[in-house]
Scaffold this active site. Structure first.
Site, mmCIF file in Angstrom:
data_model
loop_
_atom_site.group_PDB
_atom_site.id
_atom_site.type_symbol
_atom_site.label_atom_id
_atom_site.label_comp_id
_atom_site.label_asym_id
_atom_site.label_seq_id
_atom_site.Cartn_x
_atom_site.Cartn_y
_atom_site.Cartn_z
ATOM 1 N N GLU A 104 7.259 0.416 16.095
ATOM 2 C CA GLU A 104 8.315 0.952 15.243
ATOM 3 C C GLU A 104 8.502 2.427 15.589
ATOM 4 O OE1 GLU A 104 6.701 -0.072 11.293
ATOM 5 O OE2 GLU A 104 8.217 -1.651 11.209
ATOM 6 N N GLU B 18 3.425 -5.407 12.344
ATOM 7 C CA GLU B 18 2.520 -4.263 12.128
ATOM 8 C C GLU B 18 1.403 -4.766 11.223
ATOM 9 O OE1 GLU B 18 2.778 -1.406 13.562
ATOM 10 O OE2 GLU B 18 4.764 -1.684 14.416
ATOM 11 N N CYS C 140 -3.287 1.646 6.298
ATOM 12 C CA CYS C 140 -3.695 0.917 7.509
ATOM 13 C C CYS C 140 -4.278 1.873 8.548
ATOM 14 C CB CYS C 140 -2.508 0.160 8.082
ATOM 15 S SG CYS C 140 -1.110 1.250 8.398
ATOM 16 N N THR D 53 -3.074 -9.267 9.098
ATOM 17 C CA THR D 53 -3.104 -10.022 10.356
ATOM 18 C C THR D 53 -2.998 -11.525 10.052
ATOM 19 O OG1 THR D 53 -4.333 -8.264 11.436
ATOM 20 C CG2 THR D 53 -4.542 -10.469 12.404
ATOM 21 N N ASN E 256 0.806 -1.236 0.000
ATOM 22 C CA ASN E 256 0.000 0.000 0.000
ATOM 23 C C ASN E 256 0.832 1.276 0.000
ATOM 24 O OD1 ASN E 256 0.645 -0.656 2.721
ATOM 25 N ND2 ASN E 256 -0.900 0.791 3.407
ATOM 26 N N GLY F 193 1.978 -6.065 7.273
ATOM 27 C CA GLY F 193 1.054 -6.672 6.324
ATOM 28 C C GLY F 193 -0.217 -7.099 7.032
HETATM 29 P P1 NAD Z 1 -0.003 -9.394 3.063
HETATM 30 O O1 NAD Z 1 0.043 -9.873 4.458
HETATM 31 O O2 NAD Z 1 -0.720 -10.209 2.064
HETATM 32 O O3 NAD Z 1 1.491 -9.250 2.492
HETATM 33 C C1 NAD Z 1 2.450 -8.424 3.109
HETATM 34 C C2 NAD Z 1 3.837 -8.938 2.757
HETATM 35 O O4 NAD Z 1 4.013 -10.209 3.379
HETATM 36 C C3 NAD Z 1 4.066 -9.175 1.270
HETATM 37 O O5 NAD Z 1 5.410 -8.881 0.977
HETATM 38 C C4 NAD Z 1 3.781 -10.663 1.111
HETATM 39 O O6 NAD Z 1 4.440 -11.248 0.014
HETATM 40 C C5 NAD Z 1 4.336 -11.206 2.419
HETATM 41 N N1 NAD Z 1 3.725 -12.435 2.906
HETATM 42 C C6 NAD Z 1 2.446 -12.868 2.743
HETATM 43 N N2 NAD Z 1 2.278 -14.045 3.377
HETATM 44 C C7 NAD Z 1 3.460 -14.339 3.969
HETATM 45 C C8 NAD Z 1 3.926 -15.421 4.773
HETATM 46 N N3 NAD Z 1 3.131 -16.431 5.108
HETATM 47 N N4 NAD Z 1 5.197 -15.404 5.213
HETATM 48 C C9 NAD Z 1 6.011 -14.378 4.902
HETATM 49 N N5 NAD Z 1 5.650 -13.347 4.130
HETATM 50 C C10 NAD Z 1 4.387 -13.311 3.671
HETATM 51 O O7 NAD Z 1 -0.531 -7.914 3.124
HETATM 52 P P2 NAD Z 1 -0.813 -6.933 1.907
HETATM 53 O O8 NAD Z 1 -2.076 -7.368 1.257
HETATM 54 O O9 NAD Z 1 0.423 -6.779 1.094
HETATM 55 O O10 NAD Z 1 -1.029 -5.540 2.668
HETATM 56 C C11 NAD Z 1 -2.244 -5.128 3.207
HETATM 57 C C12 NAD Z 1 -2.270 -5.382 4.701
HETATM 58 O O11 NAD Z 1 -1.182 -4.732 5.330
HETATM 59 C C13 NAD Z 1 -3.525 -4.825 5.355
HETATM 60 O O12 NAD Z 1 -4.004 -5.766 6.275
HETATM 61 C C14 NAD Z 1 -3.020 -3.589 6.074
HETATM 62 O O13 NAD Z 1 -3.772 -3.184 7.194
HETATM 63 C C15 NAD Z 1 -1.651 -4.022 6.484
HETATM 64 N N6 NAD Z 1 -0.799 -2.875 6.774
HETATM 65 C C16 NAD Z 1 -0.474 -2.617 8.065
HETATM 66 C C17 NAD Z 1 0.316 -1.514 8.372
HETATM 67 C C18 NAD Z 1 0.702 -1.184 9.793
HETATM 68 O O14 NAD Z 1 1.590 -0.375 9.972
HETATM 69 N N7 NAD Z 1 0.093 -1.782 10.783
HETATM 70 C C19 NAD Z 1 0.772 -0.687 7.342
HETATM 71 C C20 NAD Z 1 0.404 -0.987 6.038
HETATM 72 C C21 NAD Z 1 -0.371 -2.093 5.751
#
Ligand code: NAD
Length: 485
Positions: free
Chosen positions: A466, A253, A287, A233, A155, A231
């Protein structure tokens, strides 16, 4: 030297650009046009192994380099990101679909700020000492951990990637990092910058690929001692399940479902202006966006009619056009998910006050993934629409009569990342801020960020914090030394 987005992205390991070992690549799609415009490596554990080997080789020299040496290189990276702002911004927009003006104004400047912030921070980082009067003195050593893994989402691609990498490197670690496979381009360009800035080979290694193969190989690798992940939850849970029994340090996060609590005594103009942003900035794919808008009953109808009219003007369009207030949704997969969530809201009995449909722009973006900003009312706190993260241009409205009810609604979530409170009553602002179960509270503002403050969530929104010293502490291992006098 100028940087340019290539047709084929490569991994960056040991200071060299290289193909993935198995030679497999994935399509990289521009979500505003639906076109495949480049290829990105589909790496696996073999590539991660090479990256860990390179990082381990680089660690002794980098971890013992002087702070001044590390400062100069990281600060140079910050400068080079700024010098190449236009190219980075265009690459970010083509990968992610966000408006170009937003990439230029927010994403890329913040990536540069992240490097500058931690480059200067490392020059001031100090550890504690605890005196036991004339008996003994304790002092704490904080050493780099070793090789650490950084995994980030799509994002805010470069913004969040550098928010992890910069403190990890500043603290003296070597990094194996993976950006989202959905938005890999600016991470690739960052490697070109790192080379130009003179970052020694192996200090930063970037392996591209999907979560289940490449991301999980980083998490499971015994040579990687800490994982910083941003990423979903769902993925955070899988990562914790692998990393916790290996006793890795973990920073997670995760998702959010943030309340935006609006009291009748708010500064109306400012609240309305900011609520438009906190609801729909980056197509609601931040997020920290406030996706549950809670409005005091006495102003609910006034809020609803004015908000609907103002959101109507946020029509999505070509991200390259300066007049487009909204860009594309990041991918076909996510576009389908968001539309599915809107369909669910209808099934649950919600009323769609505005939007609710895909947008089909003409011309260049005819095959892109655009969704109208969507406002829903009539659903209670227990509906799936109000419980589950949508992460798109969709908000719900609920009304409350009392402060207690506002708090009950705000806290009726498994998430606890951020909340916004609108009131001119200072006492109430403090009281409500203390009672909302979220890691980040904004009063009469939104997304006002001081990079020194702790950043992270309660409950299912994550573990750890962080930002500032929190990040430098996460990326170091403390050791107490006690000397009897
Ligand atoms: P995602 O969890 O699908 O992927 C995030 C990253 O993790 C990607 O690089 C992906 O390839 C990797 N990944 C996925 N599954 C994995 C696994 N089993 N092991 C290791 N790596 C893995 O998330 P997304 O769709 O890319 O992003 C959207 C999500 O991120 C939303 O839930 C959003 O709320 C969250 N987010 C949180 C914050 C925060 O600071 N809390 C900030 C931005 C986004």
């Amino acid at each position: 030297m100028k940087i340019a987005a290539p047709k084929q992205i490569l991994n960056y390991i040991g200071g060299e650009f290289c193909d993935p070992e198995k030679g497999q690549f994935m399509d990289n799609v521009n979500p505003a046009t639906g076109e495949v415009y480049s290829q990105t490596p589909d790496s696996d554990e073999e590539d991660v192994q090479l990256a860990v080997d390179a990082a381990q080789k680089a660690f002794p020299a980098w971890s013992t380099a002087t702070p001044e040496f590390r400062f100069k290189i990281l600060n140079r990276i910050a400068e080079l990101i700024e010098t190449n702002l236009d190219d980075f911004a265009l690459a970010e927009t083509n990968d992610n679909g966000k408006p170009l003006w937003l990439s230029k104004k927010v994403d890329i400047p913040r990536a540069s700020d992240n490097f500058r912030f931690f480059a200067t921070g490392l020059m001031h980082f100090a550890s504690e000492s605890h005196s036991m009067q004339d008996k003994a003195i304790n002092y704490t050593l904080r050493s780099p951990i070793g090789v650490v893994g950084c995994i980030s989402p799509w994002n805010l691609p470069l913004y969040l990637f550098t928010w992890k990498i910069a403190p990890a490197l500043a603290a003296g670690n070597c990094v194996v990092a993976k950006p989202s496979e959905v938005t890999p381009m600016t991470a690739y360009l960052l490697c070109e910058i790192a080379q130009q800035a003179g970052l020694p080979a192996g200090v930063l290694n970037i392996v591209h690929g999907g979560g289940p193969r490449c991301g999980s190989a980083i998490v499971a690798h015994p040579g990687i001692k800490a994982i910083s992940f941003t990423g979903s939850t769902r993925a955070g849970k899988d990562i914790a399940a692998t990393a916790a029994p290996m006793f890795k340090k973990l920073s997670l996060e995760l998702g959010g479902k943030n309340p935006n609590i609006i009291f009748a005594d708010c500064d109306w103009e400012k609240m309305m202006r900011t609520t438009l942003q906190s609801s729909f900035a980056n197509q609601g794919q931040i997020c920290l966006c406030g996706s549950r808008i809670l409005v005091e009953e006495s102003i609910y109808e006034k809020f609803k009619s004015e908000f609907v009219e103002k959101v109507r003007a946020l029509h999505p369009g070509d991200p390259l056009e300066p007049t487009s207030k909204q860009g594309a949704i990041v991918s076909k997969l996510h576009f389908d998910k968001v539309l599915g969530c809107i369909a669910l809201a209808r099934e649950e009995g919600g009323t769609i006050l505005l939007g609710g449909k895909a947008v089909e722009p003409e011309g260049r973006c005819a095959n892109g993934y655009f969704i109208e900003p969507t406002i829903i009312e009539g659903l209670g706190p227990d509906s799936r629409t109000n419980m589950e993260e949508i992460f798109g241009p969709v908000v719900t409205l609920q009304s409350f009569k009392t402060e207690e009810e506002a708090l009950r609604l705000a806290n009726a979530s498994d998430y606890g990342l951020a909340a916004t409170i609108w009131t001119e009553n200072v006492t109430r602002a403090h009281r409500v801020a203390a009672m909302v179960h979220s890691g980040i509270i904004w009063v009469n503002c939104w997304l006002l960020r001081d990079l020194r403050t702790p950043f992270g969530g309660f409950k299912n929104s994550g573990v750890g914090r962080e930002g500032g010293w929190e990040a430098l502490r996460f990326f170091t291992e403390p050791k107490n030394v006690c000397i009897e006098l």
